[in-house]
Design a protein around this motif. Sequence first.
Motif, short mmCIF file in Angstrom:
data_model
loop_
_atom_site.label_atom_id
_atom_site.label_comp_id
_atom_site.label_asym_id
_atom_site.label_seq_id
_atom_site.Cartn_x
_atom_site.Cartn_y
_atom_site.Cartn_z
N TYR A 61 0.83 -1.22 0.00
CA TYR A 61 0.00 0.00 0.00
C TYR A 61 0.86 1.27 0.00
CZ TYR A 61 -3.06 3.75 1.36
OH TYR A 61 -3.71 4.96 1.40
N LEU A 62 1.94 1.27 0.79
CA LEU A 62 2.78 2.46 0.92
C LEU A 62 3.88 2.52 -0.14
CD1 LEU A 62 3.06 2.46 4.81
CD2 LEU A 62 1.65 3.98 3.41
N ASP A 63 3.89 1.58 -1.05
CA ASP A 63 4.85 1.54 -2.16
C ASP A 63 6.29 1.63 -1.65
OD1 ASP A 63 5.53 1.33 -4.86
OD2 ASP A 63 5.61 3.50 -5.11
N CYS A 64 6.60 0.71 -0.74
CA CYS A 64 7.96 0.63 -0.20
C CYS A 64 8.24 -0.83 0.14
CB CYS A 64 8.12 1.53 1.03
SG CYS A 64 7.11 1.06 2.45
N SER A 65 9.45 -1.10 0.57
CA SER A 65 9.81 -2.47 0.92
C SER A 65 9.52 -2.75 2.40
CB SER A 65 11.29 -2.73 0.63
OG SER A 65 12.10 -1.99 1.52
N THR A 66 9.38 -4.02 2.72
CA THR A 66 9.23 -4.39 4.13
C THR A 66 10.51 -4.06 4.89
OG1 THR A 66 9.85 -6.67 3.61
CG2 THR A 66 7.49 -6.18 3.75
N ASP A 67 11.66 -4.20 4.23
CA ASP A 67 12.92 -3.83 4.87
C ASP A 67 12.92 -2.37 5.28
OD1 ASP A 67 13.92 -6.38 4.63
OD2 ASP A 67 15.39 -5.89 3.07
N TYR A 68 12.34 -1.51 4.46
CA TYR A 68 12.27 -0.09 4.81
C TYR A 68 11.38 0.12 6.04
CZ TYR A 68 11.44 4.89 4.63
OH TYR A 68 11.35 6.23 4.97
N ILE A 69 10.22 -0.51 6.05
CA ILE A 69 9.32 -0.37 7.20
C ILE A 69 10.02 -0.82 8.47
CG2 ILE A 69 7.21 -1.27 8.28
CD1 ILE A 69 5.93 -1.30 5.50
N LEU A 70 10.80 -1.88 8.38
CA LEU A 70 11.49 -2.43 9.55
C LEU A 70 12.78 -1.69 9.91
CD1 LEU A 70 10.98 -6.20 8.77
CD2 LEU A 70 9.80 -4.84 10.51
N GLY A 71 13.13 -0.68 9.12
CA GLY A 71 14.33 0.10 9.41
C GLY A 71 15.62 -0.59 9.02
N LEU A 72 15.54 -1.59 8.14
CA LEU A 72 16.74 -2.31 7.71
C LEU A 72 17.44 -1.61 6.56
CD1 LEU A 72 15.31 -5.92 7.90
CD2 LEU A 72 16.71 -4.73 9.60
N THR A 73 16.77 -0.63 5.96
CA THR A 73 17.35 0.18 4.89
C THR A 73 16.76 1.58 4.98
OG1 THR A 73 17.67 0.39 2.50
CG2 THR A 73 15.58 -0.54 3.21
N ASP A 74 17.49 2.55 4.47
CA ASP A 74 17.00 3.93 4.45
C ASP A 74 16.33 4.26 3.12
OD1 ASP A 74 17.95 4.45 7.01
OD2 ASP A 74 19.91 5.05 6.28
N THR A 75 16.35 3.32 2.19
CA THR A 75 15.77 3.52 0.87
C THR A 75 14.39 2.88 0.83
OG1 THR A 75 18.00 3.39 -0.06
CG2 THR A 75 16.15 3.19 -1.60
N PRO A 76 13.35 3.68 0.58
CA PRO A 76 12.00 3.11 0.59
C PRO A 76 11.79 1.97 -0.40
CG PRO A 76 11.87 5.48 0.67
CD PRO A 76 13.32 5.14 0.42
N LYS A 77 12.36 2.09 -1.59
CA LYS A 77 12.18 1.05 -2.60
C LYS A 77 13.53 0.53 -3.05
CE LYS A 77 8.91 1.50 -5.62
NZ LYS A 77 8.05 1.98 -6.70
N PRO A 78 13.62 -0.76 -3.29
CA PRO A 78 14.88 -1.31 -3.80
C PRO A 78 15.23 -0.67 -5.15
CG PRO A 78 13.34 -3.06 -3.25
CD PRO A 78 12.60 -1.78 -3.15
N ILE A 79 16.50 -0.54 -5.39
CA ILE A 79 16.96 0.00 -6.66
C ILE A 79 16.80 -1.09 -7.71
CG2 ILE A 79 18.94 0.90 -7.91
CD1 ILE A 79 19.96 1.94 -5.18
N SER A 80 16.18 -0.74 -8.81
CA SER A 80 15.94 -1.70 -9.87
C SER A 80 17.04 -1.60 -10.92
CB SER A 80 14.58 -1.42 -10.51
OG SER A 80 14.33 -2.33 -11.54
N ILE A 81 17.64 -2.74 -11.21
CA ILE A 81 18.69 -2.81 -12.23
C ILE A 81 18.18 -3.72 -13.34
CG2 ILE A 81 21.05 -3.55 -12.72
CD1 ILE A 81 21.70 -3.05 -9.79
N PRO A 82 18.25 -3.26 -14.58
CA PRO A 82 17.82 -4.13 -15.68
C PRO A 82 18.59 -5.46 -15.66
CG PRO A 82 18.23 -1.91 -16.47
CD PRO A 82 18.71 -1.97 -15.05
N LYS A 83 17.92 -6.52 -16.05
CA LYS A 83 18.51 -7.86 -16.02
C LYS A 83 19.82 -7.92 -16.79
CE LYS A 83 17.50 -12.65 -17.15
NZ LYS A 83 16.55 -13.59 -17.72
N GLU A 84 19.87 -7.28 -17.95
CA GLU A 84 21.07 -7.31 -18.78
C GLU A 84 22.26 -6.67 -18.05
OE1 GLU A 84 18.12 -5.89 -19.87
OE2 GLU A 84 17.46 -7.70 -20.91
#
Length: 95
Positions: A61-84
Amino acid sequence: MEESTMENSVNVANLFKRMDELGVSMTTVSNETGISTGNISDWKKGRSCPTAAKLIQLADYLDCSTDYILGLTDTPKPISIPKETAERILGSTKD
């Protein structure tokens, strides 16, 4: 299923930080997710903590990761890297 007790406490400060960033209230989160305002209030006061299922629901709902909610990272969303790109980076580390 009952909420976890303080013995199994987790830090959910980023939950409320994210809510503030998005300008959503406990009532709005409750209405949109079906999670009671009482539960959310208890989490804020440290009386209990959310279950894994509710953490996932909140993160979605909040468009963030569970790690962010738990304070395990300061970045709300994981950085997306193209597969290639990832394959190229990982391939360059092989001996």
